[in-house]
Each structure stands twice: as structure tokens, then as C-alpha cells.
Scaffold this active site. Structure first.
Site, short mmCIF file in Angstrom:
data_model
loop_
_atom_site.label_atom_id
_atom_site.label_comp_id
_atom_site.label_asym_id
_atom_site.label_seq_id
_atom_site.Cartn_x
_atom_site.Cartn_y
_atom_site.Cartn_z
N LYS A 1 -66.40 -72.21 -13.35
CA LYS A 1 -67.04 -73.57 -13.63
C LYS A 1 -65.75 -74.52 -13.57
O LYS A 1 -65.41 -74.86 -14.91
CB LYS A 1 -67.81 -73.83 -14.38
CG LYS A 1 -68.99 -74.90 -14.16
CD LYS A 1 -70.08 -74.71 -15.11
CE LYS A 1 -70.96 -75.96 -15.36
NZ LYS A 1 -71.64 -76.41 -14.13
N1 PPE Z 1 -74.06 -75.19 -9.11
C1 PPE Z 1 -73.36 -76.06 -9.32
C2 PPE Z 1 -72.24 -76.43 -8.62
C3 PPE Z 1 -73.57 -76.76 -10.64
O1 PPE Z 1 -72.56 -77.44 -11.13
C4 PPE Z 1 -74.59 -76.05 -11.64
C5 PPE Z 1 -74.56 -76.54 -12.92
C6 PPE Z 1 -75.41 -75.08 -11.01
C7 PPE Z 1 -75.12 -74.67 -9.97
C8 PPE Z 1 -76.36 -74.45 -11.77
O2 PPE Z 1 -75.97 -73.71 -13.08
P1 PPE Z 1 -76.81 -73.51 -14.29
O3 PPE Z 1 -76.57 -74.77 -14.91
O4 PPE Z 1 -76.09 -72.31 -15.01
O5 PPE Z 1 -78.18 -73.16 -13.98
N2 PPE Z 1 -74.34 -78.11 -13.16
C9 PPE Z 1 -74.10 -78.60 -14.47
C10 PPE Z 1 -73.40 -79.91 -14.57
C11 PPE Z 1 -74.15 -80.91 -13.77
C12 PPE Z 1 -73.29 -82.30 -14.08
O6 PPE Z 1 -73.88 -83.33 -13.37
O7 PPE Z 1 -72.29 -82.35 -14.60
C13 PPE Z 1 -75.42 -78.56 -15.21
O8 PPE Z 1 -76.49 -78.42 -14.53
O9 PPE Z 1 -75.06 -78.62 -16.48
#
Ligand code: PPE
Length: 308
Positions: free
Chosen positions: A160
Site C-alpha cells: 500500500k
Molecule cells: N484496494 C485498494 C486500492 C485500496 O486502497 C483499498 C483500501 C482496498 C482495496 C481494500 O483494502 P482493505 O481496506 O484492507 O479492505 N483503501 C483504503 C484507502 C481509502 C482512501 O480513500 O484513502 C481504505 O479503505 O482505508
């Protein structure tokens, strides 16, 4: 709601929100190599609060750092503690947690981060429904982005990394400007990958499908949904699918820490199912909220309790 609370944890100490500043020569600001997490804390049915899957998020932060060769100056245990400290210091019973690790300035300049110091900050603030309360209920309209998701040999999608989000920002901005709520990105082979900040799922004939982890973030909410589906006896496969398969799905939804479980009601002008949250989506959403709010003891080990 504007993100602001009183205190930010910065390199080991709590400092006032307005004083958590960085220098303009910060390496990460120029080159994007930093890593971050998004975590949520929820008020618990039985009283108190809990952070959902705190240790898994902190572990992913450290894995992201490892992938991009950032040497973490703190242990995972220290960051877990610091997150709880920050929540308590701000008396935040429920909200969003954003730890970020970035490369500072001072030793050298240029692409190589050299021996520049590594900084860690943790911000917390109240954050309601990511795409709006109405979105959780009625679902959103999404658009296939003109931007492809990163090829794994270009940007490593398991990490990330701050810089990875240039792609997300471009896709999201385009989707909003075109009158949609969110973007859906295809991978470089043309298969459905994920949203700008969410994993994606589709439901057809009672079975769920989600793309494998090849070119998408290994979402912790995605993992919780896979577990939930298994426990509820709903068949689920991690398998590639195409946008036309998504067009003809009975249901579709996004998952993420911020987005939680957000139903998708329309993709590229094609109405999905009945054009509202489907039955499987609603069931998973209901069970997910029970899980994070401590209403289902089967998932108690995923909740890291604290009181403010
Ligand atoms: N894909 C991406 C690209 C992504 O950024 C997130 C989280 C996910 C999948 C889902 O991952 P998880 O949160 O572990 O279930 N995105 C984060 C950032 C959002 C933002 O606007 O900044 C979040 O959901 O916290």
C-alpha cells in the site's frame, strides 16, 4: 466531515494536529515512496470500542515497507500500542485511523533515498460512510476507468504505497467528473481488478466471485468477506472475470476499510440486478456490521478493544 482531531502521533510523541508538519524537501513528497494503512474503530455493542483487525493492518504496513525497502524504526507492537494511544488521547470512540510511514530529508537528495530518516505518523478522525450513507443503502454507480490498474512489474500492488495512488486519484477524478460515484479499474490483461480504493465482488446465481490477488491490494475487508461467506455457506471463488460478466451479474459490491460493503447498482450505464442492493450483498453487509460492532462472538478475536 473534515478530518481533524486534537493530536497526532509523530515519531513517538503526541503533537497538536496543526504542528504535525513536514519539510518540503521530504523525499516521499517528491518520489512517492511511503506506505500507509487505513483502519477503522467501531463502538461495541457490549460497551467500549474496538479496532477491527488491528494487528493484520499493522502487519500489512510492515509488509508494504519491506516490499519498498523502507526500514521501519519501530516494532509492530509499538505501532499497535501507538494507535491505541492516539485513539485514547483524542477520545475517539469510533472512526478512521491512518498510519503513514515516509522518507524524510536531510541526508541526501535525488531518487535514491540513501540514509534519509524514516518517519511515522498516526492520524485518527471521525469518518462516516466513505461513499455516503445513501450509498450503503441504495448502492452506487460506477464506471470502467480509462486507466488500467498497475501491472505487478510496474508498481507492486501488494504494497500500500503512496505513489500507487496516483493511479487511484486519476481514476476517481475521472469517474466523478463523468458523473459516476466511483471507478472500476481493469488490470493490464483486461480483467476486472478493483476500485480506486476498494476490492470488488460479483454475485451470480447465488455464488460469489472476486478477482485473485495478482494485481489487487490484499484487502483485509476482502479477507473478512471470504471468511464470512464460508461461514454462511455461500459459495465463493477467487477467479478472474471480465467487465461483460460483471454487466450481467445479479449483484456486485465493493469492499474496503473506508467503503465497508458498498453495493454497486450500475456499471457503465448497465443496471445490475434490480438496481439496488441485492440479497446476498445485504446479508453480507448486515453480518459484516455485526462482526465489526462486536455483535457476533465468533469473530471476537478480530476486535482489539479499548476504552477512551
Ligand atoms: N484496494 C485498494 C486500492 C485500496 O486502497 C483499498 C483500501 C482496498 C482495496 C481494500 O483494502 P482493505 O481496506 O484492507 O479492505 N483503501 C483504503 C484507502 C481509502 C482512501 O480513500 O484513502 C481504505 O479503505 O482505508
Amino acid at each position: 466531515m473534515s478530518p481533524k482531531t486534537e493530536l497526532i502521533w509523530f515519531d513517538g510523541a503526541l503533537v497538536p494536529w496543526d504542528e504535525a508538519r513536514v519539510h518540503v524537501m521530504t523525499h516521499t513528497l517528491h518520489y512517492g515512496v511511503g506506505v500507509f494503512e487505513g483502519i477503522r474503530a467501531y463502538k461495541q455493542a457490549g460497551g467500549g470500542s474496538a479496532v477491527f483487525r488491528l494487528k493484520e493492518h499493522v502487519r500489512r504496513l510492515f509488509e508494504s515497507a519491506k516490499i519498498v525497502e523502507i526500514a521501519m524504526p519501530f516494532t509492530q507492537e509499538r505501532i499497535v500500542e501507538a494507535i491505541l494511544e492516539t485513539l485514547k488521547a483524542n477520545k475517539l470512540e469510533e472512526g478512521y485511523i491512518r498510519p503513514i510511514t515516509f522518507i524524510g530529508t536531510g541526508m541526501s537528495f535525488g531518487v535514491s533515498p540513501g540514509k534519509n530518516p524514516i518517519h511515522n505518523a498516526i492520524c485518527v478522525w471521525p469518518w462516516g460512510a466513505y461513499l455516503g450513507e445513501e450509498a450503503l443503502e441504495l448502492g452506487i454507480r460506477i464506471k470502467t476507468s480509462s486507466f488500467a490498474r498497475h501491472h505487478v512489474n510496474v508498481m507492486m500492488t501488494k504494497a500500500k504505497v503512496c505513489g500507487n495512488y496516483v493511479n487511484s486519484v486519476l481514476a476517481k477524478t475521472e469517474a466523478l467528473a463523468d458523473g459516476y460515484d466511483e471507478a472500476m479499474l481493469l488490470d493490464t490483461d483486461g480483467f476486472v481488478s478493483e476500485g480506486s480504493g476498494e476490492n470488488i465482488f460479483m454475485v451470480k446465481d447465488g455464488a460469489i466471485k472476486t478477482p485473485p490477488l495478482t494485481s489487487v491490494l490484499s484487502g483485509i475487508t476482502r479477507d473478512a468477506i471470504i471468511t464470512l461467506a464460508r461461514d454462511l455457506g455461500i459459495p465463493l471463488r477467487e477467479e478472474r472475470f471480465t467487465r461483460d460478466e460483471l454487466y450481467t451479474a445479479d449483484e456486485a459490491f465493493f469492499s474496503g476499510t473506508a467503503a465497508e460493503i458498498t453495493p454497486i447498482r450500475e456499471i457503465d450505464r448497465r443496471v445490475i440486478g434490480q438496481g439496488r442492493a441485492g440479497e446476498v450483498t445485504k446479508l453480507l453487509q448486515k453480518e459484516f456490521f455485526r462482526m465489526v460492532k462486536g455483535e457476533n462472538p465468533a469473530y471476537a478475536s478480530w476486535l482489539h478493544g479499548y476504552t477512551v
